[in-house]
Enzyme design. Structure first.
Site, short mmCIF file in Angstrom:
data_model
loop_
_atom_site.label_atom_id
_atom_site.label_comp_id
_atom_site.label_asym_id
_atom_site.label_seq_id
_atom_site.Cartn_x
_atom_site.Cartn_y
_atom_site.Cartn_z
CG ASP A 36 4.52 0.77 -5.38
OD1 ASP A 36 4.77 -0.35 -5.86
OD2 ASP A 36 5.16 1.26 -4.45
CG ASN A 65 11.00 7.84 3.34
OD1 ASN A 65 10.44 6.75 3.18
ND2 ASN A 65 10.88 8.83 2.48
CG HIS A 85 8.44 4.88 1.11
ND1 HIS A 85 9.48 5.59 0.55
CD2 HIS A 85 8.51 3.65 0.58
CE1 HIS A 85 10.14 4.81 -0.28
NE2 HIS A 85 9.58 3.61 -0.28
CD GLU A 92 8.18 8.99 -0.62
OE1 GLU A 92 8.61 8.58 0.48
OE2 GLU A 92 8.82 8.90 -1.68
C1 GLP Z 1 10.27 1.29 -3.22
C2 GLP Z 1 8.88 0.61 -3.29
C3 GLP Z 1 8.42 0.15 -1.93
C4 GLP Z 1 9.54 -0.62 -1.25
C5 GLP Z 1 10.71 0.29 -1.02
C6 GLP Z 1 11.86 -0.36 -0.28
O1 GLP Z 1 10.17 2.63 -2.93
N1 GLP Z 1 7.88 1.46 -3.86
O2 GLP Z 1 7.26 -0.64 -2.08
O3 GLP Z 1 9.10 -1.14 -0.03
O4 GLP Z 1 11.18 0.71 -2.30
O5 GLP Z 1 12.71 -1.01 -1.18
P1 GLP Z 1 13.81 -2.05 -0.78
O6 GLP Z 1 13.10 -3.31 -0.45
O7 GLP Z 1 14.62 -2.20 -2.03
O8 GLP Z 1 14.56 -1.48 0.36
#
Ligand code: GLP
Length: 243
Positions: A67, A136, A138, A143
């Site tokens: 992404d 959440n 995702h 989402e």
């Molecule tokens: C962002 C990214 C996701 C990632 C998520 C969790 O939203 N788009 O790909 O998995 O954050 O992030 P973290 O690893 O900092 O908890």
């Protein structure tokens, strides 16, 4: 699903990096699907370390990212383009022209997303997709409520994701409200999937995603249906698993 319990963040990162390096050794011209967020940073550090020791060669590897925010310049330190160069690409011998992210600088969402799908197809599909897990549930930026059948598309980020990601920006108003993300369908087409999760804050969502019902309300729950998924979880993130 293969669930691997790790002691802590360091151990999770090493175990995940081991799986990725095995992939590169078994198939030197593999296509890696990569993720951002704080969770995979330790995994990337470990891969860089092994590269520096001469144990890993990225010269034939291609990468596609999950992404990218819509509307940030590649030079913006919060863009995922910048993140990937900072945390991996600049430190290993990967060919920069073999690294692909959705083009967040292209305001034409349809063209940017179709372009990303085309790249994945032309590379012959993803051999190993690395994923983090949003608070959440995702994955990528899919989402809760996202249709399982979508390919790369433009999404409006939820309030909770904007809040969670605000820690990386000077103020919450600077967090982009949209992103281009591989869809669930794109992710599910990867031959192998590797999920990394750490911290007590993810314990509830780990239990729901991997032991709860498969539902679009918890996007990661669809991974239960994939034939080759490995989840590497530290003790804290694993603490509410019903096993
Ligand atoms: C962002 C990214 C996701 C990632 C998520 C969790 O939203 N788009 O790909 O998995 O954050 O992030 P973290 O690893 O900092 O908890």
């Amino acid at each position: 699903m293969n669930i691997i319990r790790a002691k802590d963040y360091q151990d999770m990162s090493r175990k995940a990096a081991n799986i990725i390096s095995a992939q590169i050794i078994m198939k030197p011209d593999c296509v890696l699907g990569l993720a951002t967020g704080s969770t995979p940073i330790g995994t990337y550090r470990q891969l860089i370390d092994w590269y520096n020791k001469g144990d890993l060669d990225f010269s034939r590897v291609s990468t596609v990212n999950l992404d990218e925010y819509r509307g940030l310049k590649n030079t913006d330190p919060q863009s995922y383009y910048y993140f990937m160069h900072e945390n991996l690409f600049s430190h290993v011998n990967i060919r920069k022209e073999a690294t692909f992210l959705p083009d967040g600088t292209n305001p034409d969402a349809e063209a940017a997303c179709a372009g990303h799908e085309r790249v994945i197809r032309e590379l012959g599909g993803i051999d190993l997709q690395l994923l983090g897990l949003g608070n959440n549930g995702h994955i990528g930026f899919n989402e809760p409520g996202a249709a399982f059948e979508k390919e790369t598309h433009c999404v409006d980020l939820t309030e909770s994701t904007i809040k969670a990601n605000a820690r990386f920006f000077d103020s919450i108003d600077e967090v982009p409200t949209q992103a281009y993300t591989m869809g669930i369908r794109t992710i599910m087409q990867a031959k192998k999937i590797l999920v990394v999760v750490n911290g007590a804050g993810k314990a509830d969502i780990v239990a729901r995603a991997f032991w709860g019902p498969v539902t679009p309300e918890v996007p990661a729950s669809i991974l239960q249906m994939h034939p080759d998924v490995t989840v590497v979880c530290d003790e804290e993130a694993f603490s509410k698993a019903p096993v």
